[in-house]
Write a protein that holds these residues in place. Structure first.
Motif, PDB file in Angstrom:
ATOM      1  N   TRP A  53       0.960  -1.374  -0.744  1.00  0.00           N
ATOM      2  CA  TRP A  53      -0.141  -0.303  -0.053  1.00  0.00           C
ATOM      3  C   TRP A  53       0.673   1.170  -0.037  1.00  0.00           C
ATOM      4  CZ3 TRP A  53       0.028   3.339   3.652  1.00  0.00           C
ATOM      5  CH2 TRP A  53       1.416   3.085   5.425  1.00  0.00           C
ATOM      6  N   SER A  54       2.276   1.222   0.615  1.00  0.00           N
ATOM      7  CA  SER A  54       2.571   2.275   0.831  1.00  0.00           C
ATOM      8  C   SER A  54       3.869   2.788  -0.714  1.00  0.00           C
ATOM      9  CB  SER A  54       3.731   2.636   2.154  1.00  0.00           C
ATOM     10  OG  SER A  54       5.220   1.423   1.412  1.00  0.00           O
ATOM     11  N   GLY A  55       4.102   1.490  -1.159  1.00  0.00           N
ATOM     12  CA  GLY A  55       4.728   1.425  -2.440  1.00  0.00           C
ATOM     13  C   GLY A  55       5.833   0.549  -2.181  1.00  0.00           C
ATOM     14  N   GLY A  56       6.873   0.512  -0.818  1.00  0.00           N
ATOM     15  CA  GLY A  56       7.924   0.673  -0.249  1.00  0.00           C
ATOM     16  C   GLY A  56       8.508  -1.153  -0.320  1.00  0.00           C
ATOM     17  N   ASN A  57       7.219  -1.783  -1.385  1.00  0.00           N
ATOM     18  CA  ASN A  57       6.940  -3.133  -1.063  1.00  0.00           C
ATOM     19  C   ASN A  57       7.207  -3.896  -2.739  1.00  0.00           C
ATOM     20  OD1 ASN A  57       9.021  -4.079   1.298  1.00  0.00           O
ATOM     21  ND2 ASN A  57       7.255  -3.202   2.327  1.00  0.00           N
ATOM     22  N   THR A  58       7.817  -4.343  -3.487  1.00  0.00           N
ATOM     23  CA  THR A  58       7.585  -4.791  -4.625  1.00  0.00           C
ATOM     24  C   THR A  58       8.303  -6.455  -4.960  1.00  0.00           C
ATOM     25  OG1 THR A  58       8.909  -3.691  -5.342  1.00  0.00           O
ATOM     26  CG2 THR A  58       7.521  -2.544  -5.329  1.00  0.00           C
ATOM     27  N   TYR A  59       7.245  -7.071  -5.817  1.00  0.00           N
ATOM     28  CA  TYR A  59       7.616  -8.362  -5.772  1.00  0.00           C
ATOM     29  C   TYR A  59       6.647  -8.446  -7.372  1.00  0.00           C
ATOM     30  CZ  TYR A  59       7.175 -13.244  -5.406  1.00  0.00           C
ATOM     31  OH  TYR A  59       7.651 -14.971  -5.259  1.00  0.00           O
ATOM     32  N   TYR A  60       8.274  -9.481  -8.189  1.00  0.00           N
ATOM     33  CA  TYR A  60       8.018  -9.964  -9.034  1.00  0.00           C
ATOM     34  C   TYR A  60       7.844 -11.890  -9.402  1.00  0.00           C
ATOM     35  CZ  TYR A  60       8.699  -4.832  -9.675  1.00  0.00           C
ATOM     36  OH  TYR A  60       8.850  -3.595  -9.905  1.00  0.00           O
ATOM     37  N   ALA A  61       7.006 -11.476 -10.673  1.00  0.00           N
ATOM     38  CA  ALA A  61       6.750 -12.858 -11.118  1.00  0.00           C
ATOM     39  C   ALA A  61       8.330 -13.198 -12.217  1.00  0.00           C
ATOM     40  CB  ALA A  61       5.825 -13.013 -12.236  1.00  0.00           C
ATOM     41  N   ASP A  62       9.226 -14.282 -11.742  1.00  0.00           N
ATOM     42  CA  ASP A  62      10.712 -14.478 -12.096  1.00  0.00           C
ATOM     43  C   ASP A  62      10.468 -13.710 -14.011  1.00  0.00           C
ATOM     44  OD1 ASP A  62      11.595 -17.416 -10.252  1.00  0.00           O
ATOM     45  OD2 ASP A  62      11.884 -15.346 -10.192  1.00  0.00           O
ATOM     46  N   SER A  63       9.765 -14.513 -14.348  1.00  0.00           N
ATOM     47  CA  SER A  63       9.455 -13.654 -16.288  1.00  0.00           C
ATOM     48  C   SER A  63       9.378 -12.038 -16.330  1.00  0.00           C
ATOM     49  CB  SER A  63       7.859 -14.627 -16.607  1.00  0.00           C
ATOM     50  OG  SER A  63       7.507 -14.146 -15.828  1.00  0.00           O
ATOM     51  N   VAL A  64       9.294 -11.839 -15.403  1.00  0.00           N
ATOM     52  CA  VAL A  64       9.552  -9.633 -16.087  1.00  0.00           C
ATOM     53  C   VAL A  64      10.240  -9.614 -14.919  1.00  0.00           C
ATOM     54  CG1 VAL A  64       6.872 -10.530 -16.644  1.00  0.00           C
ATOM     55  CG2 VAL A  64       7.699  -9.355 -13.934  1.00  0.00           C
ATOM     56  N   LYS A  65      10.939 -10.193 -14.142  1.00  0.00           N
ATOM     57  CA  LYS A  65      12.060  -9.129 -13.776  1.00  0.00           C
ATOM     58  C   LYS A  65      12.446  -8.565 -13.760  1.00  0.00           C
ATOM     59  CE  LYS A  65      12.494 -11.931  -9.496  1.00  0.00           C
ATOM     60  NZ  LYS A  65      12.876 -12.734  -8.628  1.00  0.00           N
ATOM     61  N   GLY A  66      13.465  -7.251 -13.650  1.00  0.00           N
ATOM     62  CA  GLY A  66      14.084  -6.721 -14.279  1.00  0.00           C
ATOM     63  C   GLY A  66      14.088  -5.972 -15.608  1.00  0.00           C
ATOM     64  N   ARG A  67      12.765  -6.399 -16.523  1.00  0.00           N
ATOM     65  CA  ARG A  67      12.261  -5.389 -17.278  1.00  0.00           C
ATOM     66  C   ARG A  67      10.730  -5.022 -17.149  1.00  0.00           C
ATOM     67  NH1 ARG A  67       9.734  -8.324 -21.250  1.00  0.00           N
ATOM     68  NH2 ARG A  67       9.341 -10.792 -19.801  1.00  0.00           N
ATOM     69  N   PHE A  68      10.318  -5.380 -15.828  1.00  0.00           N
ATOM     70  CA  PHE A  68       8.929  -4.990 -15.308  1.00  0.00           C
ATOM     71  C   PHE A  68       9.235  -4.247 -14.601  1.00  0.00           C
ATOM     72  CE2 PHE A  68       5.884  -7.273 -18.308  1.00  0.00           C
ATOM     73  CZ  PHE A  68       5.966  -7.135 -19.351  1.00  0.00           C
TER      74      PHE A  68
END
Length: 128
Positions: A53-68
């Motif tokens: 909610w604060s924007g302080g934490n994010t999480y990505y699928a391996d398939s998009v990590k580093g690109r999205f």
């Protein structure tokens, strides 16, 4: 319940970029963990990214990590998904989602289809 509306999809060449937006209405998005998921024809729903909610934490699928990159502007009640180095396999309808849970729990809810709110989706097409 919050209403969500996605925009920014379109046709792009492989290697190109798009920025998706998700605008919230009805309630402030600052109370919600937010996420993006996508679904291509004949394929299962796929989690893409989540943000607290604060924007302080994010999480990505391996398939998009580093690109999205997922981000949010609570003052504008909007969440974004910056997509770079797009590949043909990224083509899908992209949906944003909101849930009043932790950002890690929204990953589970998106994956299982139990997320509280989602939008109508925006089409992303990537040509090779």
């Amino acid at each position: 319940q919050v209403q969500l509306g996605e925009s920014g999809g379109g046709l792009v060449q492989a290697g190109g970029s798009l920025r998706l937006s998700c605008a919230g209405s009805g309630r402030t998005l600052s109370r919600y963990a937010m996420g993006w998921f996508r679904q291509a024809p004949g394929k299962e729903r796929e989690f893409v990214a989540a943000i607290s909610w604060s924007g302080g934490n994010t999480y990505y699928a391996d398939s998009v990590k580093g690109r999205f990159t997922i981000s949010r502007d609570n003052a504008k009640n909007t969440v974004y998904l910056q997509m770079n180095s797009l590949k043909p396999e990224d083509a899908a309808v992209y949906y944003c989602a909101a849930d009043g849970v932790s950002f890690r729990t929204i990953v589970v809810h998106i994956t299982t289809g139990d997320v509280a709110s989602w939008g109508q989706g925006t089409q992303v097409t990537v040509s090779s």
